[in-house]
Design an enzyme around this catalytic site. Structure first.
Site, PDB file in Angstrom:
ATOM      1  N   GLY B  13       0.810  -1.212   0.000  1.00  0.00           N
ATOM      2  CA  GLY B  13       0.000   0.000   0.000  1.00  0.00           C
ATOM      3  C   GLY B  13       0.844   1.263   0.000  1.00  0.00           C
ATOM      4  N   THR B 138       5.456   1.418   5.635  1.00  0.00           N
ATOM      5  CA  THR B 138       4.033   1.169   5.845  1.00  0.00           C
ATOM      6  C   THR B 138       3.523   2.215   6.815  1.00  0.00           C
ATOM      7  OG1 THR B 138       2.339  -0.233   6.813  1.00  0.00           O
ATOM      8  CG2 THR B 138       4.554  -0.624   7.589  1.00  0.00           C
ATOM      9  N   ASP B 140       1.204   1.674   8.706  1.00  0.00           N
ATOM     10  CA  ASP B 140       0.655   0.938   9.843  1.00  0.00           C
ATOM     11  C   ASP B 140       1.632   0.752  10.999  1.00  0.00           C
ATOM     12  OD1 ASP B 140      -1.887   0.579   8.726  1.00  0.00           O
ATOM     13  OD2 ASP B 140      -1.170  -1.099   7.522  1.00  0.00           O
ATOM     14  N   MET B 184      -7.343   4.120  10.075  1.00  0.00           N
ATOM     15  CA  MET B 184      -6.837   2.879   9.498  1.00  0.00           C
ATOM     16  C   MET B 184      -6.044   2.050  10.520  1.00  0.00           C
ATOM     17  SD  MET B 184      -5.581   3.807   5.649  1.00  0.00           S
ATOM     18  CE  MET B 184      -6.710   3.726   4.242  1.00  0.00           C
ATOM     19  N   GLY B 185      -5.899   0.766  10.228  1.00  0.00           N
ATOM     20  CA  GLY B 185      -5.168  -0.144  11.107  1.00  0.00           C
ATOM     21  C   GLY B 185      -6.064  -1.312  11.466  1.00  0.00           C
ATOM     22  N   ARG B 186      -6.025  -2.333  10.640  1.00  0.00           N
ATOM     23  CA  ARG B 186      -6.921  -3.472  10.839  1.00  0.00           C
ATOM     24  C   ARG B 186      -6.529  -4.271  12.080  1.00  0.00           C
ATOM     25  NH1 ARG B 186     -11.910  -4.844   8.318  1.00  0.00           N
ATOM     26  NH2 ARG B 186     -12.077  -7.091   8.143  1.00  0.00           N
ATOM     27  N   GLU B 242     -10.394   0.997  12.594  1.00  0.00           N
ATOM     28  CA  GLU B 242     -11.262   0.226  11.707  1.00  0.00           C
ATOM     29  C   GLU B 242     -11.328  -1.241  12.133  1.00  0.00           C
ATOM     30  OE1 GLU B 242      -9.722  -0.301   7.706  1.00  0.00           O
ATOM     31  OE2 GLU B 242      -7.654  -0.318   8.387  1.00  0.00           O
ATOM     32  N   GLN B 296      -5.216   9.322   4.629  1.00  0.00           N
ATOM     33  CA  GLN B 296      -4.236   8.983   5.660  1.00  0.00           C
ATOM     34  C   GLN B 296      -2.917   8.503   5.070  1.00  0.00           C
ATOM     35  OE1 GLN B 296      -6.284   6.657   9.158  1.00  0.00           O
ATOM     36  NE2 GLN B 296      -7.621   6.592   7.389  1.00  0.00           N
ATOM     37  N   ARG B 297      -2.980   7.858   3.921  1.00  0.00           N
ATOM     38  CA  ARG B 297      -1.745   7.324   3.350  1.00  0.00           C
ATOM     39  C   ARG B 297      -1.281   8.085   2.115  1.00  0.00           C
ATOM     40  NH1 ARG B 297      -4.517   1.760   1.059  1.00  0.00           N
ATOM     41  NH2 ARG B 297      -4.951   2.571  -1.016  1.00  0.00           N
TER      42      ARG B 297
END
Lengths: 402, 402
Positions: B13, B138, B140, B184-186, B242, B296-297
């Site tokens: 991503g 990333t 994340d 974000m951040g699964r 999320e 965000q990204r």
């Protein structure tokens, strides 16, 4: 001339320039020889009714200018007609008198101009010596009699920037994809049109633009996407107004009628989400929707310098107009020259402005899914220039009311 | 030492710093005496397999650094094991040989480090003289063996800024309200935690923070909101990942099971939307949810200078490590000092890193709905400094691959 005090208030939805206008009102008031104390009413006209009034003459104007949303708070209060509920008006003018207010400046949108109009008429009828002036603001750019509204240019710059960044994100995979960006503007497509500013010689996104002024057809939309794929565009970016409506006049965002939440209540989705499902079901390619949401009106970290400077200037002009005795007017921008871009600040009788909406005219709309070059000529000057934002510890500094 | 060429590629991503790492790889390669041409493969390892390879030595590195998302394009391609499908490996190394590649730098996340690991092992087994190095990226921040990941600091700065702006927007009306911001951040809550950076002496928002590392209870959530109201907080701002899951381990975002779209298909909503409905139904106050989504990204206009400079430095270090013969390594940050903040770039065997996930440890989590001071100490240095972005005609300038 007797020195009287100035009262300012903010109303309606936030923008990232409404505090620049407030700073302009403060500066204009303090610089005027006729104004004593500059007061602010908290939560718009409700702050007058509740006598929540504070001295704002000592605020740090630079910090105030870079603080998004409404420093004084806002309200959505539509005044009754004076003959229906005279007590409300009596209360307001009682408070004005208690604070020796000679100048009342209301910064807001359509509904706020209605308030300005009603108060000015009441004062005139009752022979109360107070100048009441409206200063426009709205990201929606839907006010009549002004070339554009303070706050719009910054929102337009944020939208154009963000859509161009999303387009970069959409390009990274080879896979065919559709990215739908939902933009604010329930009735007027000015903000959605601004997404087109992100196009350049290397970037055709957004490839499709749907304004609320144009009837939206689901069938044609699916065909439009397929046509983009056929033209060899792999990553289609769509800018769509939250307020698009179908042939029957129904909002697309209200049409997900079968969607119920866990409580059996209707699940309201944005237009973007509804179209995302349409693409998934009809075309079956990778698709996502992005609702730009409230950052469009509060992203103070990315604003148009032109917009912020104009917002300050029109606030200052409003205070000056009031101090020189004008009343019942809304300050407005007149575009005196397109190239080079030049505006003049004028004033117009507020009664002609209140409660009207300026939607995008036909000459700015190109077919079903684009805007014209004339629209881009109109928009381009409004997003020019960047504002140096003061950061502390990595984050923008805001002013907070205690 | 024989002069060989360097090949770089990007995978996974997008972030707003991955192109700064690519710029660092180019600069490091060109400055090294051992590297001839610097090539880029388009769409990650797929660009190697398809021989979509181009000379990127002449790119404008300053523009490249400020372009969000992956300039070379990306892919999500997990390589098979070499003994299962040797043809894929033979093809890759055939292309490497055709371009006289002595150094392959892969910029990516977890899955990309798996690719680095497999290619390095294959080369070693086959005695092929090529240095293969991974450069992490990333938003994340979920990679092991590195203090943090390039791209995370900018996303954290964007999130903290945007949440603080949304909090300003939420404050303007007197009405009680709940604003839910979905981040974000699964599986890892680093990004959601970053929302806490927006707090200061005048601003307690976000008042509640829910990480995916903590079991989420709907009942407790409703109680948490009510408690905020009871404490006199009118405009409650909630930051929520999320990826929050309930007591049964089910994602909250998957739980709107009764929601069907017009086609009778399940309507997937984000966690924020689900919680919005929960608040509307259980508390009945004004509530809205905002999904920060892909900006965000890809919000290149607002990045952490620390992050961008570190991303460049780690890319350059990766090229230098390869040029000096290191292989099978991922470059990483080690924090050698907290105050003053200081990092050192190190390398670690990539096999130990690939396919693992670094979630937020317990010492950074404060109860059910907050983060600790230690978390803020960890995060704060990563968002420091602003990047001067080059604008043209009011918009950030990006580099586009032709």
């Amino acid at each position: 001339m007797e020195v009287k005090n100035l009262l300012a208030a903010q109303s309606g939805g936030p923008t990232t320039a409404i505090n620049a206008s407030l700073a302009g009102v403060i500066a204009g008031g303090l610089q005027s020889g006729n104004v004593g104390t500059v007061y602010g009413a908290v939560h718009g006209i409700e702050g007058v009714l509740n006598e929540q009034i504070e001295d704002i003459g000592g605020l740090d104007l630079e910090l105030l200018k870079q603080t998004p949303a409404a420093y004084l708070g806002s309200c959505r209060n539509k005044l009754p007609e004076a003959d229906e509920d005279p007590a409300v008006y009596e209360r307001i003018f009682q408070v004005f008198a208690a604070y020796n207010i000679g100048y009342f400046i209301y910064i807001g949108g359509n509904d706020s101009m209605d308030t300005v109009s009603k108060l000015a008429m009441y004062a005139e009828r009752k022979h109360i010596d107070i100048a009441i002036i409206g200063v426009p603001k709205t990201i929606d750019n839907d006010l009549e009699f002004t070339d554009h509204t303070p706050g719009f240019g910054s929102a337009a710059k944020y939208i154009a920037t963000t859509v161009s960044e999303i387009a970069q994100d959409a390009r990274v995979y080879f896979l065919k994809s559709v990215t739908i960006v939902e933009i604010m503007g329930r009735h007027a497509g000015w903000l959605t049109a601004a997404a087109a500013l992100g196009r350049n010689a290397d970037n055709a996104a957004p490839h499709l633009i749907y304004l609320p002024e144009v009837v939206f057809s689901r069938t044609a939309f699916v065909r439009d996407i397929r046509e983009q794929f056929e033209k060899g565009i792999h990553n289609v970016v769509v800018a769509v107004s939250e307020g698009i409506r179908d042939e029957a006049g129904q909002f697309i965002c209200d049409s997900a009628s079968a969607a119920l939440d866990a409580f059996g209540h209707k699940m309201l989705s944005g237009a973007g989400k509804v179209l995302e499902h349409l693409v998934a079901n009809e075309i079956g390619c990778k698709v996502r929707s992005i609702e730009l949401n409230v950052p469009q009106r509060c992203a103070g970290h990315l604003r148009s310098k032109t917009d912020v400077e104009e917002a300050f200037a029109i606030g200052r002009a409003g205070a000056r107009a009031a101090a020189s005795g004008e009343t019942g007017k809304m300050m407005a921008f007149a575009r005196v020259s397109q190239k080079p871009y030049e505006i003049r600040i004028v004033s117009a009788p507020v009664g002609q402005i209140a409660n009207r909406e300026k939607t995008v005219p036909p000459e700015y709309i190109d077919g079903r899914h684009d805007v014209t070059a004339a629209m881009l000529d109109y928009l381009t000057p409004l997003i020019q220039g960047e504002v140096d934002v003061q950061f502390r510890d990595g984050l923008p500094v805001h002013l907070y009311r205690k």
